[in-house]
Design an enzyme around this catalytic site. Sequence first.
Site, PDB file in Angstrom:
ATOM      1  N   GLU A 417       0.808  -1.217   0.000  1.00 47.72           N
ATOM      2  CA  GLU A 417       0.000   0.000   0.000  1.00 47.72           C
ATOM      3  C   GLU A 417       0.842   1.268   0.000  1.00 47.72           C
ATOM      4  O   GLU A 417       0.285   2.367  -0.112  1.00 47.72           O
ATOM      5  CB  GLU A 417      -0.914   0.009   1.229  1.00 47.72           C
ATOM      6  CG  GLU A 417      -1.892  -1.145   1.249  1.00 47.72           C
ATOM      7  CD  GLU A 417      -2.594  -1.258   2.582  1.00 47.72           C
ATOM      8  OE1 GLU A 417      -3.747  -0.798   2.679  1.00 47.72           O
ATOM      9  OE2 GLU A 417      -1.994  -1.814   3.528  1.00 47.72           O
ATOM     10  N   CYS A 488      -6.407  -6.018  -4.512  1.00 48.78           N
ATOM     11  CA  CYS A 488      -7.679  -6.024  -3.773  1.00 48.78           C
ATOM     12  C   CYS A 488      -8.230  -4.615  -3.603  1.00 48.78           C
ATOM     13  O   CYS A 488      -9.181  -4.418  -2.853  1.00 48.78           O
ATOM     14  CB  CYS A 488      -7.518  -6.702  -2.415  1.00 48.78           C
ATOM     15  SG  CYS A 488      -6.407  -5.846  -1.280  1.00 48.78           S
TER      16      CYS A 488
END
Length: 540
Positions: A417, A488
Site C-alpha cells: 500500500e 484487492c
Amino acid sequence: MPETGWAGPGGRLSGLGVSQGRAAGPLVRMAGPPSLPAPRPVADPEAEAATAVKALEAVTADLNRRAAAARTGGGGEAAEILEALAMIADDPMLREEAETRARGGADAAHALEAAFNGHQDALAALGGYLAERAADLDDLKHRAVAAALGLPVPGLPDPGHPYVLVAGDLSPADTAGLGPDVLALITERGGPTSHTAILARARGLPAVVACPAVADVPDGTIVGVDGASGEIALGLTPEQAAEVMERDRAERARLAAATGPGRTADGHPVRLLANIGSAADLRPGAEGVGLFRTEFLFLDRKQPPSPEEQTAAYAEVFERAEGPVIVRTLDAGTDKPLPFLGLPEEPNPALGVRGLRVDRLLPGVLDAQLAAIAEAARATGADVRVMAPMVTTPAEAADFARRARAAGIAQVGVMVEVPAAALRAVQLLREVDFLSIGTNDLAQYTFAADRQHPALADLLDPRQPALLGLIEACAAAGRAAGKPVGVCGEAAGDPAVAPLLVGLGVTSLSMAPSCVPLVREALAGLTLEECRELAREALA
C-alpha cells in the site's frame, strides 16, 4: 433511452462514475439539515441539558435500530458503519460537552450545535482521514439538533415510489440505510473511494459522484444514470426510463448466468475473489475471499473482543465462504478507529500508527488475533491465509510472517500500500508467500493525494502510469519468485482496468461481489496478449 445515445432531450451532465450499471427514474433530492432558530432565553438550564441528552440518545437508538435492520437484511458492512456512528453519538465526552453548554445558558439545540462543532474542529485540525471523517459529524449534528427541536430527522426521502437519489453528499449513515426504492445515486461531492462509492458498489447500485451541476436539476426530472461513464441523461420520458431499467435487468441477468472461474479468452486463469467485511457480505459467484476486512467486525467495540468472540466471528466466515479466504489483520487507525485499542490522537494519522504499525504500541493485539484466526481455521478446516496491512519494509514482513506461522497459519502474505513496499517487492517475497496490492492507498501515497478528495480524482485514477509501474514491479517480483500477486483495491472491480492489471502480470483480482460478473466478462473477451498490449499502452 434512445438507441442513438445516452443524452436525454434535456441534455446531459457528467460526473465521476463509481459503481457500474444503468438506472433511470424521477430525481428526488435528500432533505437538508434543520434550520437552527435564533438562540432563546433559557429559564431552566437543567431541563435544556436533559433535552440535549435525550436528543443524543434518540439519534443513537435510531442508528442502532437501522444497524440491526441492515444486519438482518444481509448488509454486514452497512451495519458496521451504522454501529460506528451510533458509538460516536453515544460518546460520553460529546454528551458532557452538550450538558455543560446547556447548563451555561444555551438552549438544547445550540448546546448540541456547539458541542458537535468543537469535536469537528478537533478532527479537522488533525488532517488526513480524520479531517474527512469530521464531515460525518455534520450528519449526526443535524439529526441531534432536529431531535432537540422536535423536527423531522433530515436524511433519506420516502416518496412512495422508486427514485434516483440526489444529495450534496451522502453520510455513511444515509448510504448504509438506503432502501430498495433507491435506483441510483448522484452526489455533488465525493470521491472514488468515499463511503458512497464503496457501499454503492457493494450493493450493485449505479452511482455518480462529484457532479455539482446536478444541484440545478429540478426535483421530479426523470434522469438516466450511467455508473460506469459517469454520464447523467436529463429529461427522459417514462417510456425511455422503463427501457433503461429493463435493459439493465436483462444485462444483470445475462452476466449472472455466466459463472465459472475467471480466465482470459485464451484460457489464462485469473482468480476472481470477493472483498467482504463479515459473513453477511458473502455472495455466490466469486472463487473465494481475497480481502476479509476483520476490523469491520469490531468498529463499535469499546472493550476488546475476547478470543472466543474473535474465533466465532472468523469461523462464521470460514464456514460459509466458497474457496480460500485471505484474512487481513486489523487495519485500525485513520478512517477506521477502533476505540478498544485506545490509540492516541495524531497530527497526521494517514502517515502515522495504522495497520500493522499498531503492533509497535500494542503487540498483544496482533498475536491474539492470529491465534483466533488459526483456531477458527482449524475448527472449520477452511483454506485460510492471512496478510498484514501497511507493511513498509522486508523486516516488518519477516516479523509478521514468523508470528503468523508460529500461530499455525501456513500461508502468509502482506499488503502493498506504500511505494516503499512496491519498490522492495523482491525482498518482501523472500519473507512471505504472496502479495496483495491495495490500489486505493498505494495511489494516495504515490501521488500525495487524499483518496477521499473529489478534486484530485484524476491523480487517483488507477490508470496513472506511475501507479501501474509499481504494480508491474510487484507482479514481476511474483513471477520471479513463483508466488502470487493480487490486487484487492477498488481498481480490481473496474472492468476497464482489470484487463490492464492482468496484462501487468497480476494473478488474482478481489472486488465487491457485485463487480465479479462484469470483470469476468471483461477478461473473457480478451486474450492474455491483448491484455498485455493494453498494459503496455497504458504504461506508455
